[in-house]
Write an enzyme that holds these catalytic residues in place. Structure first.
Site, PDB file in Angstrom:
ATOM      1  N   LYS A 489       1.064  -1.355  -0.505  1.00  0.00           N
ATOM      2  CA  LYS A 489      -0.147   0.136  -0.147  1.00  0.00           C
ATOM      3  C   LYS A 489       0.460   0.949  -0.231  1.00  0.00           C
ATOM      4  O   LYS A 489       2.102   1.191   0.608  1.00  0.00           O
ATOM      5  CB  LYS A 489      -1.254  -0.424   1.577  1.00  0.00           C
ATOM      6  CG  LYS A 489      -0.488  -0.154   2.572  1.00  0.00           C
ATOM      7  CD  LYS A 489      -1.230  -0.176   3.986  1.00  0.00           C
ATOM      8  CE  LYS A 489      -0.736  -0.082   5.036  1.00  0.00           C
ATOM      9  NZ  LYS A 489      -1.153   0.035   6.707  1.00  0.00           N
ATOM     10  N   ARG A 590      -9.837   0.929  15.678  1.00  0.00           N
ATOM     11  CA  ARG A 590      -9.436   1.392  14.605  1.00  0.00           C
ATOM     12  C   ARG A 590     -11.047   0.662  13.860  1.00  0.00           C
ATOM     13  O   ARG A 590     -11.927   0.409  13.862  1.00  0.00           O
ATOM     14  CB  ARG A 590      -7.781   1.189  13.627  1.00  0.00           C
ATOM     15  CG  ARG A 590      -8.089   2.594  13.060  1.00  0.00           C
ATOM     16  CD  ARG A 590      -6.521   2.363  12.358  1.00  0.00           C
ATOM     17  NE  ARG A 590      -5.725   1.345  11.734  1.00  0.00           N
ATOM     18  CZ  ARG A 590      -4.974   1.115  11.461  1.00  0.00           C
ATOM     19  NH1 ARG A 590      -4.121   1.988  10.892  1.00  0.00           N
ATOM     20  NH2 ARG A 590      -4.638   0.025  10.879  1.00  0.00           N
ATOM     21  N   TYR A 718      14.783  31.973   1.700  1.00  0.00           N
ATOM     22  CA  TYR A 718      13.349  32.590   2.180  1.00  0.00           C
ATOM     23  C   TYR A 718      13.570  33.612   3.367  1.00  0.00           C
ATOM     24  O   TYR A 718      13.671  32.458   4.800  1.00  0.00           O
ATOM     25  CB  TYR A 718      12.366  32.056   1.343  1.00  0.00           C
ATOM     26  CG  TYR A 718      12.089  31.408   0.015  1.00  0.00           C
ATOM     27  CD1 TYR A 718      12.401  32.863  -0.484  1.00  0.00           C
ATOM     28  CD2 TYR A 718      11.711  30.208  -0.319  1.00  0.00           C
ATOM     29  CE1 TYR A 718      10.810  32.503  -2.370  1.00  0.00           C
ATOM     30  CE2 TYR A 718      11.938  30.451  -1.417  1.00  0.00           C
ATOM     31  CZ  TYR A 718      10.831  30.994  -2.209  1.00  0.00           C
ATOM     32  OH  TYR A 718      10.864  31.064  -3.515  1.00  0.00           O
ATOM     33  N   MET A 767      10.569  25.145  -2.470  1.00  0.00           N
ATOM     34  CA  MET A 767      10.092  23.752  -2.986  1.00  0.00           C
ATOM     35  C   MET A 767      10.803  22.641  -3.724  1.00  0.00           C
ATOM     36  O   MET A 767      10.193  21.396  -3.472  1.00  0.00           O
ATOM     37  CB  MET A 767       9.245  24.260  -3.577  1.00  0.00           C
ATOM     38  CG  MET A 767       7.853  23.230  -4.460  1.00  0.00           C
ATOM     39  SD  MET A 767       7.133  23.888  -5.932  1.00  0.00           S
ATOM     40  CE  MET A 767       5.503  24.889  -4.451  1.00  0.00           C
TER      41      MET A 767
END
Length: 823
Positions: A489, A590, A718, A767
């Site tokens: 998964k 869960r 930044y 980024m």
């Protein structure tokens, strides 16, 4: 060539079924996935703790194999020749040992902790111009690999070169009887595979058993412990030694090594004459390996002028196959460092392992130094490719082009790499797996660059060998009948979906598990056929689940109602029900059905003929934490009670499973019918006992894009997040938070590694990039950068972020190119 009667006599076996006339056997098969020529093949059904070759006899019989060596008479089939023996591995070793004894040729046997494969391959390059050589494919040096290697000796073979590796006592004696080396090469001694030996004395003594009957042993006494043990063993009383040394008198005395940018010149003294060779490598391991080869060639009597000329042309040995995303939805497998029959066979097997594309193409250069004439060589290759199901060959080179009429599959030929690059339309490559297999001089790296999907320089490398080794590590902990469900998964924890599923399917995983149905559909479309459990089926997914033969988890009555409705809409016949997995809540709280819901669940299941309960399972909340062992045992007890109530009312067997990665190691009595292997499959230990036993699978690496000097008082990044208090040198690295580098690592919190030096991230992580302080380190633009990997585990990075490795790994963006390699 051997008849069945001859083989039965050699292995002390009994022919218990001889429905066919005595056939001529030329090929041994131990892996059903590698069948090429069924008519002259005998399948030996090897039995190990987690696999049994007898289980593949029916499949092979249907594919045309009629000759078998077995240890279980229950597997005899009609119209076959079957030889019964007590131990099929012993039979394989006896057969190949007898084969070896038929040939009176020089045989070089190589062992040592490191360098065996490189020395063997380089000796092949150096000696093949004068000899037809049989040798081990890649690193076939085990109890099974050595017999398969020795079987390759043919009547026209003039020399054999075989490597032998061991991992525990009493193995080398068996390999010695199979190889029967006349010349020994002992490369070195180190820590590799030491865990099963009491000490280095036992380990060296075991390796020396390979050389008990050689005429000459070639080695260096510079490894002091190894030399001491050799002397104490008295092995040299019965054989001759040919030594080389940097430190003391020896047959070949190494005087000095001088490195340039790309070459190393090694000077030595042999028979009072000063000699030298130059090799196209500068690393210390290659220098040592080359000296071993130099010593062998001097021992054989080669003129040093010839030796030096050939040494200068040594080619690097590709110790791994890489797979990358290619243009036009292709997958590119790069094995473009060497090209010979042995490595071609291994590369084709890796190509055929890929099921995501139906079409398979090979780009193949001339095969050099094969010892065969071209017509014979390329006729053999053409037949081999056809039998292996290759759809197309692109041949590059004058020799292969001259033999183009031998290839019956789709084919195109070009005289050289440049012509191919300039005249072939790369738009013609669409949705296919492409194998690049070329000799170094053809520079196939240019083709690799042209075929690769363009991406930035940050990549996540996935070591498929390590993944398989981790799988086998856990297999050894299980009872033979216990199945394994592998969790793939979340894009296989960031490692890639169908690529990981492919390798797991190839290695006979029992089940796969995905989080959502679309992940399972993607795997089915990529050719994955093993059962797949969907852990979080949503309301809109049941039609796709039924269509693609997926198996949903049922965790409440609503999910059961939705599936029941889908079976009605899809008109599911009662004889082909949808398999489901019932999730029980034993304390995790869960997803899952509670103890008080068992009676109603059983009532519902008994009425649903279009739904078949395949398994019942639960999830442990804290199996890795010894402080919660009482709670874990409570969960296991609850699970047993709840699942038993379901089993008792069922008209068929139902599998049970509750253990995760940590549970496998810490609660072996709760294996039930199956276990679920998750994050630890990917090399991340869940328990302290597994910490040094698992192999690293994923390495996140990048490069230095730019280097610049920043003066004191300047700001970086930044928000001017970092202000320098002195002149510093910074490197800009093309990896940022869009790639999965957490922004919390900004302003010195996180470190990455350049030339094994930890360098702090300065300023804020951007980024697409970040900045690091590389002051005082001698680095260049383009140098390699490691964010995490074998030497710098992902667990360290997770600790800095106060999170878990799951989060770090699954956050690696899909825009980061995955590079899969197979060693």
């Amino acid at each position: 060539m051997y008849t069945n009667k001859e083989i039965a006599h050699i292995i002390d076996g009994q022919i218990i079924n001889e429905d066919l006339k005595d056939q001529v056997i030329t090929d041994i098969l131990i892996d059903s996935r590698r069948l090429i020529n069924p008519s002259n093949c005998i399948f030996i059904a090897l039995v190990s703790k987690k696999n049994d070759g007898h289980h593949y006899i029916n499949e092979l019989y249907d594919r045309g194999v009629k000759n078998f060596i077995i240890s279980d008479p229950a597997y005899v089939l009609p119209e076959t020749n079957c030889i019964l023996t007590d131990n099929t591995l012993s039979a394989l070793q006896k057969l190949t040992a007898a084969h070896r004894k038929k040939f009176d040729i020089p045989i070089i046997g190589i062992t040592g902790s490191n360098g065996k494969t490189i020395v063997k391959e380089w000796l092949f390059q150096l000696l093949s111009p004068d000899n037809k050589i049989a040798r081990s494919p890649k690193s076939y040096n085990s109890q099974v690999g050595v017999p398969l290697s020795v079987w390759q000796i043919k009547p026209d073979s003039e020399l054999g070169i075989f490597e032998a590796g061991i991992s525990e006592p009493d193995e080398m004696g068996r390999l010695q009887q199979i190889i029967l080396p006349t010349i020994g090469v002992f490369t070195n001694i180190g820590d590799a595979h030491s865990e099963n030996f009491i000490n280095i004395i036992q380990k060296v003594g075991e390796k020396l058993k390979l050389f008990t009957k050689v005429e000459t042993l070639i080695y260096t006494p510079d490894y002091g412990e190894m030399q001491e043990i050799i002397i104490r063993s008295e092995i040299l009383n019965g054989i001759t030694a040919f030594t080389w040394s940097r430190k003391q008198d020896a047959d070949l005395r190494i005087l000095k090594s001088e490195k340039s940018d790309s070459n190393t010149t090694i000077a030595g003294k042999f028979k009072d004459e000063e000699l030298s060779i130059t090799i196209p490598f500068t690393d210390d391991a290659s220098i040592e390996n080359a000296i071993h080869c130099w010593a062998v060639m001097l021992y054989f009597g080669y003129n040093n002028t010839v030796i030096d000329m050939r040494m200068q042309n040594l080619q690097p040995i590709a110790m791994r196959l890489e797979m990358k995303e290619g243009i036009n939805h292709c997958s590119i497998i790069n094995d473009s460092y060497n090209s010979d029959i042995n490595s071609l066979n291994i590369a084709i097997d890796f190509l055929n392992l890929q099921t995501q594309h139906k079409k398979k193409t090979i780009i193949l250069s001339d095969i050099l130094q094969s010892g065969q004439d071209d017509e014979e060589l390329y006729t053999e290759i053409a037949g081999f490719l056809q039998k292996k199901g290759i759809d197309k060959i692109i041949g590059i080179g004058k020799a292969i082009s001259r033999q183009k009429d031998k290839f019956e599959i789709e084919s195109e030929f070009f005289p050289d790499t440049d012509t191919f690059l300039h005249t072939y339309s790369f738009a013609g490559f669409q949705n296919e797996s492409i194998l690049l297999k070329g000799a170094r001089i053809f520079e196939f790296e240019q083709i690799s660059q042209a075929l690769q999907q363009k991406a930035h320089e940050t990549v996540l490398e996935i070591n498929l060998n390590a993944l398989v080794n981790n799988l086998n590590y856990y297999r050894k902990k299980l009872q033979p009948e216990t199945k394994i469900m592998a969790m793939v998964k979340a894009f296989s924890y960031g490692s890639g979906s169908f690529e990981i599923a492919n390798i797991l399917q190839y290695h006979h995983i029992d089940y796969l598990a995905v989080a959502y149905a679309d992940e399972g559909v993607e795997l089915r479309k990529a050719g994955i056929t093993v059962p797949i459990m969907v852990m979080n089926p949503d309301e809109q997914s049941y039609d796709a689940i039924i269509k693609h033969n997926l198996e949903p988890e049922i965790y409440n009555f609503r999910s059961l109602d939705l599936l029941e409705e889908a079976t009605r809409v899809n008109i599911i016949p009662e004889n082909k029900p949808v398999k489901v997995h019932i999730k029980l809540d034993t304390g995790m709280h869960r997803l899952g059905l509670l103890p008080g819901e068992m009676d109603h669940l059983i009532e519902r299941l008994l009425t649903l003929r279009s739904i078949y309960v395949q398994s019942v399972f639960s999830h442990l909340a804290s199996s890795e934490d010894p402080e919660d062992d009482d709670f874990t045992n409570y969960q296991i007890d609850q699970f047993q009670k709840m699942s038993t109530s379901i089993q008792e009312k069922s008209d068929h067997p139902i599998m049970l499973h509750i253990l995760n990665s940590a549970g496998i190691s810490r609660f072996p009595k709760a294996q039930f019918d199956m276990v679920r292997l998750g994050i630890s499959l990917y090399g991340i230990p869940s328990t302290a006992s597994d910490k040094n036993k698992l192999e690293n699978v994923s390495t996140l690496r990048s490069t230095i894009s730019q280097i610049k000097t920043i003066s004191a008082g300047e700001s970086i990044g930044y928000n001017r997040a970092s202000i320098t208090d002195k002149d510093i040198t910074i490197g800009i690295i093309p990896v940022g938070y869009a790639d999965g580098l957490n922004r919390k690592l900004s302003k010195g919190v996180g470190k990455i590694y350049i030339q094994n030096n930890a360098v702090p991230i300065i300023g804020n992580v951007c980024m697409d990039m970040c900045m690091v302080d590389i002051s005082g380190i001698d680095v260049n633009e383009g140098d390699d950068v490691i964010i995490f990997g074998k030497e710098h585990p992902i667990t360290e990075l997770a600790n800095v972020l106060d999170t878990i490795p799951y989060e770090v790994l699954t956050n690696i963006s899909r825009r980061v190119k995955r590079v899969y390699y197979h060693e």
